[in-house]
Design a protein around this motif. Sequence first.
Motif, PDB file in Angstrom:
ATOM      1  N   VAL A 132       0.761  -0.861   0.175  1.00  0.00           N
ATOM      2  CA  VAL A 132      -0.073   0.240   0.044  1.00  0.00           C
ATOM      3  C   VAL A 132       0.891   1.338   0.016  1.00  0.00           C
ATOM      4  CG1 VAL A 132      -1.959   1.707   1.621  1.00  0.00           C
ATOM      5  CG2 VAL A 132      -1.489  -1.131   0.515  1.00  0.00           C
ATOM      6  N   GLU A 133       2.026   0.892   0.594  1.00  0.00           N
ATOM      7  CA  GLU A 133       3.091   2.452   0.344  1.00  0.00           C
ATOM      8  C   GLU A 133       3.368   2.509  -0.648  1.00  0.00           C
ATOM      9  OE1 GLU A 133       4.115   5.001   3.343  1.00  0.00           O
ATOM     10  OE2 GLU A 133       1.966   4.350   3.511  1.00  0.00           O
ATOM     11  N   GLU A 134       3.768   1.560  -1.536  1.00  0.00           N
ATOM     12  CA  GLU A 134       4.287   1.776  -2.757  1.00  0.00           C
ATOM     13  C   GLU A 134       3.688   2.472  -3.382  1.00  0.00           C
ATOM     14  OE1 GLU A 134       5.902  -1.055  -6.358  1.00  0.00           O
ATOM     15  OE2 GLU A 134       5.360  -2.281  -4.736  1.00  0.00           O
ATOM     16  N   HIS A 135       1.863   1.627  -3.123  1.00  0.00           N
ATOM     17  CA  HIS A 135       1.112   2.612  -4.333  1.00  0.00           C
ATOM     18  C   HIS A 135       0.679   4.436  -3.440  1.00  0.00           C
ATOM     19  CE1 HIS A 135      -2.697   1.364  -6.518  1.00  0.00           C
ATOM     20  NE2 HIS A 135      -3.678   2.948  -5.862  1.00  0.00           N
ATOM     21  N   ARG A 136       0.743   4.670  -2.869  1.00  0.00           N
ATOM     22  CA  ARG A 136       0.830   6.031  -1.809  1.00  0.00           C
ATOM     23  C   ARG A 136       1.845   6.177  -2.311  1.00  0.00           C
ATOM     24  NH1 ARG A 136       1.820   9.307   1.990  1.00  0.00           N
ATOM     25  NH2 ARG A 136       3.056   7.364   2.567  1.00  0.00           N
ATOM     26  N   MET A 137       2.895   6.353  -2.516  1.00  0.00           N
ATOM     27  CA  MET A 137       4.005   6.663  -3.499  1.00  0.00           C
ATOM     28  C   MET A 137       3.435   7.308  -5.129  1.00  0.00           C
ATOM     29  SD  MET A 137       5.649   7.757  -0.676  1.00  0.00           S
ATOM     30  CE  MET A 137       6.533   8.703  -1.600  1.00  0.00           C
ATOM     31  N   ALA A 138       3.278   5.806  -5.076  1.00  0.00           N
ATOM     32  CA  ALA A 138       3.463   6.419  -6.707  1.00  0.00           C
ATOM     33  C   ALA A 138       2.552   7.295  -6.908  1.00  0.00           C
ATOM     34  CB  ALA A 138       3.005   4.715  -7.705  1.00  0.00           C
ATOM     35  N   THR A 139       1.453   7.627  -6.440  1.00  0.00           N
ATOM     36  CA  THR A 139       0.177   7.937  -6.430  1.00  0.00           C
ATOM     37  C   THR A 139       0.773   9.416  -6.201  1.00  0.00           C
ATOM     38  OG1 THR A 139      -1.288   6.628  -5.872  1.00  0.00           O
ATOM     39  CG2 THR A 139      -2.430   8.674  -6.030  1.00  0.00           C
ATOM     40  N   ARG A 140       1.205   9.839  -5.486  1.00  0.00           N
ATOM     41  CA  ARG A 140       2.133  11.108  -4.497  1.00  0.00           C
ATOM     42  C   ARG A 140       3.291  11.581  -5.937  1.00  0.00           C
ATOM     43  NH1 ARG A 140       7.223  13.498  -2.595  1.00  0.00           N
ATOM     44  NH2 ARG A 140       6.858  14.695  -0.991  1.00  0.00           N
ATOM     45  N   ALA A 141       3.751  10.668  -6.187  1.00  0.00           N
ATOM     46  CA  ALA A 141       4.529  10.547  -7.475  1.00  0.00           C
ATOM     47  C   ALA A 141       3.976  11.961  -8.668  1.00  0.00           C
ATOM     48  CB  ALA A 141       5.539  10.159  -7.851  1.00  0.00           C
ATOM     49  N   ARG A 142       2.498  11.371  -8.873  1.00  0.00           N
ATOM     50  CA  ARG A 142       1.672  11.709 -10.035  1.00  0.00           C
ATOM     51  C   ARG A 142       1.172  13.522  -9.379  1.00  0.00           C
ATOM     52  NH1 ARG A 142       0.031   6.399 -10.615  1.00  0.00           N
ATOM     53  NH2 ARG A 142      -1.614   6.656  -8.826  1.00  0.00           N
ATOM     54  N   TRP A 143       0.808  13.335  -8.919  1.00  0.00           N
ATOM     55  CA  TRP A 143       0.938  14.990  -8.217  1.00  0.00           C
ATOM     56  C   TRP A 143       1.655  15.325  -8.504  1.00  0.00           C
ATOM     57  CZ3 TRP A 143      -3.429  16.686  -8.077  1.00  0.00           C
ATOM     58  CH2 TRP A 143      -5.167  16.260  -7.753  1.00  0.00           C
ATOM     59  N   VAL A 144       3.338  14.924  -7.391  1.00  0.00           N
ATOM     60  CA  VAL A 144       4.079  15.963  -8.305  1.00  0.00           C
ATOM     61  C   VAL A 144       4.928  16.703  -9.593  1.00  0.00           C
ATOM     62  CG1 VAL A 144       6.784  15.725  -8.069  1.00  0.00           C
ATOM     63  CG2 VAL A 144       6.094  15.237  -5.713  1.00  0.00           C
ATOM     64  N   GLU A 145       4.644  15.541 -10.084  1.00  0.00           N
ATOM     65  CA  GLU A 145       4.343  15.448 -11.772  1.00  0.00           C
ATOM     66  C   GLU A 145       3.474  16.540 -12.565  1.00  0.00           C
ATOM     67  OE1 GLU A 145       3.723  11.564 -13.737  1.00  0.00           O
ATOM     68  OE2 GLU A 145       5.857  10.733 -13.145  1.00  0.00           O
ATOM     69  N   LEU A 146       2.262  16.906 -11.597  1.00  0.00           N
ATOM     70  CA  LEU A 146       0.933  17.286 -11.912  1.00  0.00           C
ATOM     71  C   LEU A 146       1.716  19.208 -11.275  1.00  0.00           C
ATOM     72  CD1 LEU A 146      -2.619  16.911 -11.289  1.00  0.00           C
ATOM     73  CD2 LEU A 146      -1.746  19.236 -10.684  1.00  0.00           C
ATOM     74  N   MET A 147       2.597  18.982 -10.075  1.00  0.00           N
ATOM     75  CA  MET A 147       2.402  20.408 -10.145  1.00  0.00           C
ATOM     76  C   MET A 147       3.712  20.596 -10.732  1.00  0.00           C
ATOM     77  SD  MET A 147       1.968  22.781  -7.643  1.00  0.00           S
ATOM     78  CE  MET A 147       3.105  23.970  -6.985  1.00  0.00           C
ATOM     79  N   GLN A 148       4.844  19.859 -11.141  1.00  0.00           N
ATOM     80  CA  GLN A 148       5.585  20.693 -12.410  1.00  0.00           C
ATOM     81  C   GLN A 148       4.974  21.227 -13.533  1.00  0.00           C
ATOM     82  OE1 GLN A 148       8.779  16.332 -11.003  1.00  0.00           O
ATOM     83  NE2 GLN A 148       9.649  18.138 -12.462  1.00  0.00           N
TER      84      GLN A 148
END
Length: 208
Positions: A132-148
């Motif tokens: 679940v942590e791996e999935h959460r961090m992958a979701t977080r990475a997508r938010w980082v990309e959107l912010m970039q």
Amino acid sequence: MTQPGPRGRYGGRTAAERRAERRERLMTAGLELFGTAGYAASTVGQICREANLSTRQYYEEFADREALLIAVYDHVNAEAQAAVAESVKNTHGEPLTERIKAALTVYALTTATDLRRAKVAYVEIVGVSPGVEEHRMATRARWVELMQALLSTGIADGEIPDRDYRLASSAYIGAANGLLQDWCATPDRAPLADAVAELARISAALTG
């Protein structure tokens, strides 16, 4: 007794329609229980009773409790990402600071107006298991990309210096998640508008 109809229909609905309806009921039950009692305190049996379905029907849709938690979490994030993308499109041409503020507002409203959604997105999903942590961090990475991507429009318009904003985007997403997690977990929480205003100030500091 209701008889199966043509093309696999039963009671006027196809098998796919009935399965989608069962899945939706389980998702609704998961949101209710994970967002109130909490993930650790919610059993598959309780979820099934809340959804008025059998455990057999549950395991036809989800492998285990974690699978349902991830599905509810993904649903909250998918709606938030769609809302933010729409906000970014609708504010095209406005100053970057206003675009960020608008995006933050819809992000917070989508994920946190319903406290159950906030609890799933910022509290219950954390530290459940390595998977679940791996999935959460992958979701977080997508938010980082959107912010970039949003910050890149500010570079193109000459509003902010031309540099790599990946770390700044990561820092901002971490700050946003931490702030909303704390806001969600605090019984005497401030108004959501105050949290949104604080997020706007953080973003302004990160972009200079």
